[in-house]
Design an enzyme around this catalytic site. Structure first.
Site, mmCIF file in Angstrom:
data_model
loop_
_atom_site.group_PDB
_atom_site.id
_atom_site.type_symbol
_atom_site.label_atom_id
_atom_site.label_comp_id
_atom_site.label_asym_id
_atom_site.label_seq_id
_atom_site.Cartn_x
_atom_site.Cartn_y
_atom_site.Cartn_z
ATOM 1 N N GLU A 1 0.809 -1.224 0.000
ATOM 2 C CA GLU A 1 0.000 0.000 0.000
ATOM 3 C C GLU A 1 0.843 1.276 0.000
ATOM 4 O O GLU A 1 0.327 2.348 -0.332
ATOM 5 C CB GLU A 1 -0.963 -0.013 1.202
ATOM 6 C CG GLU A 1 -2.051 -1.074 1.045
ATOM 7 C CD GLU A 1 -2.873 -1.332 2.290
ATOM 8 O OE1 GLU A 1 -4.045 -1.704 2.148
ATOM 9 O OE2 GLU A 1 -2.347 -1.178 3.413
ATOM 10 N N ASP B 1 -12.094 -6.904 -2.699
ATOM 11 C CA ASP B 1 -12.950 -8.085 -2.525
ATOM 12 C C ASP B 1 -14.327 -7.642 -2.046
ATOM 13 O O ASP B 1 -14.539 -6.473 -1.744
ATOM 14 C CB ASP B 1 -12.326 -9.033 -1.485
ATOM 15 C CG ASP B 1 -12.120 -8.338 -0.151
ATOM 16 O OD1 ASP B 1 -11.021 -7.811 0.082
ATOM 17 O OD2 ASP B 1 -13.076 -8.279 0.653
ATOM 18 N N MET C 1 -9.410 -2.329 8.122
ATOM 19 C CA MET C 1 -8.916 -2.614 9.467
ATOM 20 C C MET C 1 -8.132 -1.471 10.132
ATOM 21 O O MET C 1 -7.537 -1.680 11.186
ATOM 22 C CB MET C 1 -8.087 -3.908 9.437
ATOM 23 C CG MET C 1 -8.907 -5.109 8.953
ATOM 24 S SD MET C 1 -7.993 -6.643 8.791
ATOM 25 C CE MET C 1 -7.745 -7.091 10.499
ATOM 26 N N GLU C 2 -8.127 -0.286 9.515
ATOM 27 C CA GLU C 2 -7.363 0.824 10.116
ATOM 28 C C GLU C 2 -8.081 2.177 10.110
ATOM 29 O O GLU C 2 -7.824 3.034 10.972
ATOM 30 C CB GLU C 2 -6.014 1.037 9.381
ATOM 31 C CG GLU C 2 -5.037 -0.108 9.461
ATOM 32 C CD GLU C 2 -5.340 -1.207 8.457
ATOM 33 O OE1 GLU C 2 -5.997 -0.911 7.428
ATOM 34 O OE2 GLU C 2 -4.945 -2.358 8.695
ATOM 35 N N GLY D 1 -12.822 -4.246 1.657
ATOM 36 C CA GLY D 1 -13.870 -5.127 1.157
ATOM 37 C C GLY D 1 -15.140 -4.312 0.934
ATOM 38 O O GLY D 1 -15.498 -3.474 1.757
HETATM 39 N N1 ADE Z 1 -9.320 -5.233 3.641
HETATM 40 C C1 ADE Z 1 -9.569 -5.672 2.396
HETATM 41 N N2 ADE Z 1 -10.598 -6.537 2.375
HETATM 42 C C2 ADE Z 1 -11.027 -6.641 3.663
HETATM 43 C C3 ADE Z 1 -12.039 -7.397 4.300
HETATM 44 N N3 ADE Z 1 -12.829 -8.221 3.596
HETATM 45 N N4 ADE Z 1 -12.185 -7.271 5.643
HETATM 46 C C4 ADE Z 1 -11.377 -6.458 6.354
HETATM 47 N N5 ADE Z 1 -10.387 -5.728 5.796
HETATM 48 C C5 ADE Z 1 -10.214 -5.820 4.464
#
Ligand code: ADE
Length: 233
Positions: free
Chosen positions: A12, A199, A175-176, A78
């Site tokens: 990243e 995703d 997640m951040e 995601g």
């Molecule tokens: N970062 C990218 N895809 C994610 C997901 N499905 N859950 C949490 N963090 C992510």
């Protein structure tokens, strides 16, 4: 103006480190901070590591040690919205923690106890610049402005995904971002989160993530590079 740019993983921040003119590299609390310039702009790029604690810590270091004035978070996420596809980009309007729950004590779901906040609002100027950067630097993808949700969990189950989406009315999960947002709020500095979708946060996620993580992350970093190159004091 001095811009702190935070990514969780090497992939990243690698592109940004390649294109910036690095003048100094410092390690603080096991995180590597690269100072330098992108175009005319002073920047500090950090790979903070995955998860909320190191993300929040990186903002504090950027403020206390490097005296940044703004914070950007680049990376992948995601999608929680069927219309937002792999490769598309989400620019945060605000951010919320999906894994904070003190409802037993009367707090709202997602509310950070004793802070009185559920949602952390992004800066409108940074949001505008980010959206324009996607439209100009990556016209082939769609850009969405909306809520980003954050937790210390990788989401890859439809039930959990739908719970997050329905509870928080959010567009993507990562997640951040909200940890960066909370730390920026506490330090009174503006922030925006810019995330490319890797995703759909469901049962197909692991395959999709492995295939698209790299592409989406570099893509997002290129958008941030364009954004910074077009930022003026
Ligand atoms: N970062 C990218 N895809 C994610 C997901 N499905 N859950 C949490 N963090 C992510």
């Amino acid at each position: 103006m001095k811009i702190g740019i935070i990514g969780a993983m090497d992939v990243e921040v690698a592109h940004l480190k390649e294109v910036m003119q690095i003048t100094n590299t410092t390690t603080v609390a096991k995180q590597e901070y690269c100072e330098g310039k992108i175009g005319e702009m002073d920047v500090v790029v950090v790979k903070c590591g995955v998860g909320k604690v190191r993300a929040g810590m990186s903002v504090q270091v950027l403020c206390d040690v490097f005296h940044v004035t703004h914070v950007l978070n680049t990376g992948v996420a995601g999608s929680l919205n069927n219309d937002i596809n792999v490769g598309d980009v989400v620019v945060s309007t605000d951010a919320v923690f999906h894994d904070v729950n003190a409802t037993n004590f009367g707090y709202a779901i997602g509310e950070v106890p004793s802070l009185g906040k559920v949602f952390f609002e992004s800066d409108t100027y940074l949001r505008k610049l980010a959206k324009e950067a996607v439209e100009k630097a990556a016209p082939e993808v769609s850009v969405y402005e909306g809520r980003v949700t954050t937790g210390d969990q990788f989401i890859c189950e439809k039930d959990k995904k739908n719970w997050i989406k329905d509870t928080f009315n959010a567009e993507c999960v990562e997640m951040e971002g909200c940890a960066i947002a909370e730390a920026a709020y506490l330090n009174d500095i503006p922030f925006v989160i810019i995330r490319a979708i890797s995703d759909k946060a469901d049962e197909e996620t692991v395959v999709s993530y492995e295939e698209f993580e790299g592409k989406a992350a570099v893509h997002c970093a290129k958008i941030v590079e364009y954004m910074i190159s077009n930022m003026h004091e």
